[in-house]
Design an enzyme around this catalytic site. Structure first.
Site, short mmCIF file in Angstrom:
data_model
loop_
_atom_site.label_atom_id
_atom_site.label_comp_id
_atom_site.label_asym_id
_atom_site.label_seq_id
_atom_site.Cartn_x
_atom_site.Cartn_y
_atom_site.Cartn_z
N MET A 30 102.52 -85.50 -38.48
CA MET A 30 102.18 -87.38 -38.87
C MET A 30 103.54 -87.84 -38.14
O MET A 30 103.74 -88.91 -38.39
CB MET A 30 101.91 -88.23 -40.04
CG MET A 30 100.80 -87.13 -41.02
SD MET A 30 99.96 -88.16 -41.80
CE MET A 30 101.50 -88.52 -43.03
N GLY A 31 104.38 -86.89 -37.91
CA GLY A 31 105.74 -87.29 -37.37
C GLY A 31 106.93 -87.78 -37.84
O GLY A 31 106.89 -87.86 -39.13
N LEU A 33 109.89 -86.65 -38.07
CA LEU A 33 109.80 -84.89 -38.23
C LEU A 33 111.63 -84.77 -38.53
O LEU A 33 112.42 -84.98 -38.28
CB LEU A 33 109.92 -84.18 -36.49
CG LEU A 33 108.95 -84.95 -35.94
CD1 LEU A 33 108.63 -84.43 -34.58
CD2 LEU A 33 107.49 -84.11 -36.80
N HIS A 34 111.49 -83.72 -39.44
CA HIS A 34 112.47 -83.48 -39.91
C HIS A 34 112.65 -81.47 -40.23
O HIS A 34 112.05 -81.43 -39.55
CB HIS A 34 112.69 -83.79 -41.22
CG HIS A 34 111.71 -83.08 -42.76
ND1 HIS A 34 111.47 -82.38 -42.61
CD2 HIS A 34 111.07 -84.26 -42.82
CE1 HIS A 34 110.23 -81.77 -43.12
NE2 HIS A 34 110.05 -83.24 -43.50
N HIS A 37 109.87 -79.95 -40.01
CA HIS A 37 108.99 -79.67 -39.48
C HIS A 37 109.35 -78.45 -37.85
O HIS A 37 108.79 -78.06 -37.49
CB HIS A 37 108.46 -80.95 -38.41
CG HIS A 37 107.74 -82.33 -39.47
ND1 HIS A 37 109.14 -83.37 -39.98
CD2 HIS A 37 106.93 -82.04 -39.81
CE1 HIS A 37 107.67 -83.80 -40.45
NE2 HIS A 37 106.75 -82.98 -40.66
N GLN A 62 93.52 -90.36 -44.61
CA GLN A 62 93.87 -89.90 -45.64
C GLN A 62 95.20 -90.25 -46.62
O GLN A 62 95.77 -90.31 -47.76
CB GLN A 62 94.79 -88.35 -45.54
CG GLN A 62 95.76 -88.51 -44.00
CD GLN A 62 96.37 -87.44 -43.92
OE1 GLN A 62 96.04 -86.60 -42.86
NE2 GLN A 62 97.57 -86.64 -44.33
N GLU A 149 104.24 -74.80 -46.60
CA GLU A 149 104.38 -74.98 -48.24
C GLU A 149 104.04 -76.42 -48.56
O GLU A 149 104.01 -76.01 -49.95
CB GLU A 149 104.91 -73.14 -48.42
CG GLU A 149 103.89 -72.31 -47.42
CD GLU A 149 104.24 -70.25 -47.51
OE1 GLU A 149 105.71 -70.92 -48.46
OE2 GLU A 149 103.37 -69.85 -47.15
N LYS A 150 105.06 -76.50 -48.48
CA LYS A 150 105.51 -77.56 -50.12
C LYS A 150 103.61 -78.03 -50.49
O LYS A 150 103.47 -79.26 -51.16
CB LYS A 150 106.18 -78.59 -49.01
CG LYS A 150 106.94 -79.77 -50.22
CD LYS A 150 106.93 -80.47 -49.74
CE LYS A 150 106.97 -82.28 -48.91
NZ LYS A 150 106.27 -83.03 -48.98
N GLN A 154 97.22 -79.22 -49.58
CA GLN A 154 96.66 -79.45 -48.56
C GLN A 154 96.30 -78.68 -47.53
O GLN A 154 95.39 -77.71 -47.15
CB GLN A 154 97.36 -79.77 -47.68
CG GLN A 154 97.35 -80.25 -46.34
CD GLN A 154 98.86 -81.51 -45.31
OE1 GLN A 154 97.80 -82.38 -45.71
NE2 GLN A 154 99.45 -80.60 -43.91
O1 PAF Z 1 100.85 -83.22 -43.13
C1 PAF Z 1 100.93 -83.33 -42.47
O2 PAF Z 1 101.67 -84.01 -42.12
C2 PAF Z 1 99.47 -84.23 -42.19
O3 PAF Z 1 98.62 -83.97 -43.48
C3 PAF Z 1 98.68 -83.42 -40.99
C4 PAF Z 1 98.22 -82.12 -41.97
C5 PAF Z 1 99.41 -83.31 -40.16
C6 PAF Z 1 97.04 -83.92 -41.49
O4 PAF Z 1 97.04 -85.28 -41.25
#
Ligand code: PAF
Length: 282
Positions: A30-31, A33-34, A37, A62, A149-150, A154
């Site tokens: 979802m951008g 970034l760190h 990612h 979500q 895995e954090k 999900q």
């Molecule tokens: O973990 C995330 O950043 C989001 O939940 C994902 C998997 C990109 C879905 O929007």
């Protein structure tokens, strides 16, 4: 690095890579970034991806009412520079209307594993995650997809969806990346003010305490979870949402003597909701 903004452009890129015989790796984000990612990109390469695509999309479905969709941190220019430097080949940045056109009415619901923990605290959250990830899979056509895995629940939801809907995609979990003081990296850490940032250490402190006890022979799931929870309870700026011991593979609830357990915690530190987890004995 190619920039793709529509599902059609993403599909065309994926079709071209597949026609070349390349194995495609996907890193959905979802951008904002760190380093966590960036580690996902490395894991995608390590999993044999010859072409890596990352996605940046703050997915409205979500987020629940009153959650932080509008104020979720965004910095496209910085994200693009980081992905480019990490060697990503293409980045997919759809708009909300590209993903959810007028009249959109189809969702993906993964039942059992979506229940409890974050699923209880955030009704509809995992339905939104499963739906958007299914759409990203269909557009990017990856062979392998990497998730941190954090976001342990999900990851379990995405594994179940991928299996149940026969996506034929290898799902890889990437280890949690932590700040020097133990705090799990998260885009939401940007919300933490000075005192809250210090207080936020209580989540990982509790998990590390549980690990220490496990190392000394403690095998009672309740005692391990209580140790993790106590660190959060002892922090005046934090409010526990849950602390649970679950099966590391199925995420089914565990109690009594365990050989392996994943302890998952969620807490609000000031106004900021944080999650973390640790797997012991695997
Ligand atoms: O973990 C995330 O950043 C989001 O939940 C994902 C998997 C990109 C879905 O929007």
């Amino acid at each position: 690095m190619e920039r793709l903004r529509t599902p059609a452009a993403m599909r065309a890129w994926a079709d071209a890579r597949r026609a070349e015989g390349a194995r495609i790796g996907l890193v959905p984000t979802m951008g904002y970034l760190h380093d966590g990612h960036v580690s996902l990109v490395r894991v995608a390469r390590g999993a044999g991806s010859e072409a890596v695509a990352a996605t940046i999309f703050v997915n409205p479905t979500q987020f629940g009412p009153g959650e932080d969709f509008e104020k979720y941190p965004r910095d496209e220019a910085r994200d693009l520079a980081m992905l480019d430097a990490a060697g990503v080949d293409a980045v997919y940045l759809p708009g909300v209307r590209d993903m959810y056109p007028e009249g959109h009415q189809t969702h993906v619901e993964v039942r059992t594993v979506s229940q409890g923990m974050c699923g209880a605290a955030r009704p509809g959250h995992f339905r939104g995650v499963a739906t958007v990830v299914a759409k990203l899979f269909l557009a990017a056509k990856p062979h392998v997809a990497v998730f941190g895995e954090k976001d342990c629940q999900q990851l379990a939801v995405i594994r179940a969806m991928t299996r149940d809907l026969d996506f034929g995609i290898e799902i890889v979990g990437a280890p949690i990346v932590r700040e020097e003081d133990g705090l799990a990296m998260s885009s939401r850490n940007a919300y933490l003010s000075g005192d809250d940032r210090i207080a936020a250490r209580c989540l990982s402190r509790g998990l590390f305490r549980a690990k220490e006890l496990f190392g000394k022979g403690e095998r009672d799931a309740g005692a391990l979870v209580a140790a993790a929870g106590a660190a959060i309870e002892g922090e005046p700026r934090a409010k526990t949402e849950y602390a649970e011991g679950r099966d590391p593979v199925t995420l089914a609830p565990l109690s009594g003597r365990v050989d392996a357990v994943t302890i998952l915690v969620a807490a609000k530190v000031g106004p900021t909701r944080l999650i973390d987890n640790i797997t012991l004995g695997k």
